[in-house]
Write an enzyme that holds these catalytic residues in place. Structure first.
Site, PDB file in Angstrom:
ATOM      1  N   LYS A  53     -36.232  38.875  42.997  1.00 30.77           N
ATOM      2  CA  LYS A  53     -35.516  38.536  41.762  1.00 30.77           C
ATOM      3  C   LYS A  53     -35.138  39.808  40.999  1.00 30.77           C
ATOM      4  O   LYS A  53     -34.014  39.948  40.520  1.00 30.77           O
ATOM      5  CB  LYS A  53     -36.375  37.605  40.887  1.00 30.77           C
ATOM      6  N   GLN A  97     -43.568  33.410  36.978  1.00 34.87           N
ATOM      7  CA  GLN A  97     -43.724  33.025  38.384  1.00 34.87           C
ATOM      8  C   GLN A  97     -44.925  32.093  38.552  1.00 34.87           C
ATOM      9  O   GLN A  97     -46.019  32.399  38.089  1.00 34.87           O
ATOM     10  CB  GLN A  97     -43.887  34.295  39.241  1.00 34.87           C
ATOM     11  N   ASP A 120     -35.153  29.043  34.212  1.00 35.43           N
ATOM     12  CA  ASP A 120     -35.656  28.259  35.348  1.00 35.43           C
ATOM     13  C   ASP A 120     -35.374  26.766  35.125  1.00 35.43           C
ATOM     14  O   ASP A 120     -35.422  25.985  36.064  1.00 35.43           O
ATOM     15  CB  ASP A 120     -37.184  28.444  35.464  1.00 35.43           C
TER      16      ASP A 120
END
Ligand code: NAP
Length: 286
Positions: A53, A97, A120
């Protein structure tokens, strides 16, 4: 029939070059898009995802901040860090994460991310926006699947779509996005009786289970679009999806491979969401 292979790597490349142009335009206006990635603990798979990422941000002109913490970090300290990132004007997207260490409540952490930075799309507010059709961040994997389906040129209106899997991050938002595109949607899961009965009637199948050979050729209607979200290992240790690619390719009209299908699109849509967040901020400050 031999299915057309939907190339997620190529589509990803095209979208990422648009991302780079939009990032450059924002930077020229003094609003360089920024993504913060927070990792707690040493999970090896998470370290790879996070690295990819950050690398994607660097390669496409986005500012990125990587915050890595020891697995002993307290929930209160993590929430304090997120609060600081929520208030940081250089950051337009925050990604924590998963999975988090057991002593940290993931729901509390996700809900602490400002809705304007929830790139997200995992918070209940973002989920509610998707549910009600309001603009907001769409979870990256299903968002990427919709972009892959778009490349087929098939209008989803009135088509029957079957989603296998009902997780909050993939299956459920996928079903809602297909519904929004006017498909008639069936969601299958571990308690579904006779999944093949449903998939055989489907114009679109999205498999998001995490089990090899969940979809085999005899379960697919000729010409169907088959999107494989699964990430599994075969007996040789090679990455494979939920779909028997070789068999289903003989029946389907369009199919995504694993690797090279949904995988590259997930990070790409994270970049897109971050750019959209920065564009909203820039528009609000004009
Ligand atoms: P998850 O949270 O474990 O959900 C799996 C879903 O599959 C659940 O809804 C479960 O049903 C259902 N299921 C399990 N066994 C089944 C069976 N035998 N028949 C029908 N349904 C069954 O997984 P996830 O996070 O949604 O991810 C799914 C897969 O996609 C995994 O392989 C994951 O690694 C992969 N993935 C890939 C990407 C990417 O970027 N390529 C991103 C995210 C996820 P119940 O709800 O009834 O338990």
């Amino acid at each position: 029939m031999t299915a057309r292979r939907i190339d997620g790597t190529a589509l990803s490349k095209t979208i990422r070059s648009e991302v780079a142009q939009r990032a450059a335009a924002l930077t020229a206006r003094g609003c360089k898009p920024g993504l913060a990635v927070v990792l707690v603990g040493e999970d090896p798979a998470s370290q790879v995802y996070v690295r990819n990422k950050i690398k994607a941000c660097q390669e496409h002109g986005l500012h990125s901040v990587f915050e890595k913490y020891d697995a002993t970090l307290s929930e209160a300290d993590l929430l304090a860090r997120i609060d600081a990132l929520n208030r940081d004007p250089a950051i337009h997207g925050i990604l924590v994460q998963m999975p988090l260490p057991k002593h940290i409540n993931p729901h509390r952490v996700i809900e602490s991310i400002s809705t304007t930075k929830d790139v997200d799309g995992y918070s209940t507010l973002s989920a509610g926006e998707l549910m009600t059709g309001l603009p907001g961040f769409r979870p990256c994997t299903p968002y990427g699947c919709m972009k892959l389906i778009e490349t087929t040129g098939v209008d989803l209106r009135g088509k029957h779509a079957v989603v296998i899997g009902r997780s909050n991050t993939v299956g459920k938002p996928m079903a809602l996005l297909l519904l929004q595109a006017n498909a008639t949607v069936t969601v299958c899961h571990s308690a579904t009786v006779n999944i093949a009965h449903h998939t055989r009637q489907a114009d679109v199948i999205v498999a998001a289970v995490g089990r090899r050979n969940t979809v085999t050729a005899d379960m697919v209607k000729p010409g169907a679009i088959v999107i494989d979200v699964g990430m599994n290992r075969n007996d040789e240790g090679k990455l494979c999806g939920d779909v028997d690619f070789a068999g289903v390719s003989q029946v389907a009209g369009h199919i995504t491979p694993v690797p090279g299908g949904v995988g590259p699109m997930t990070i790409t849509m994270l970049l897109v969401n971050t750019i959209e967040s920065a564009e909203r901020t820039a528009a609000a400050t004009v």
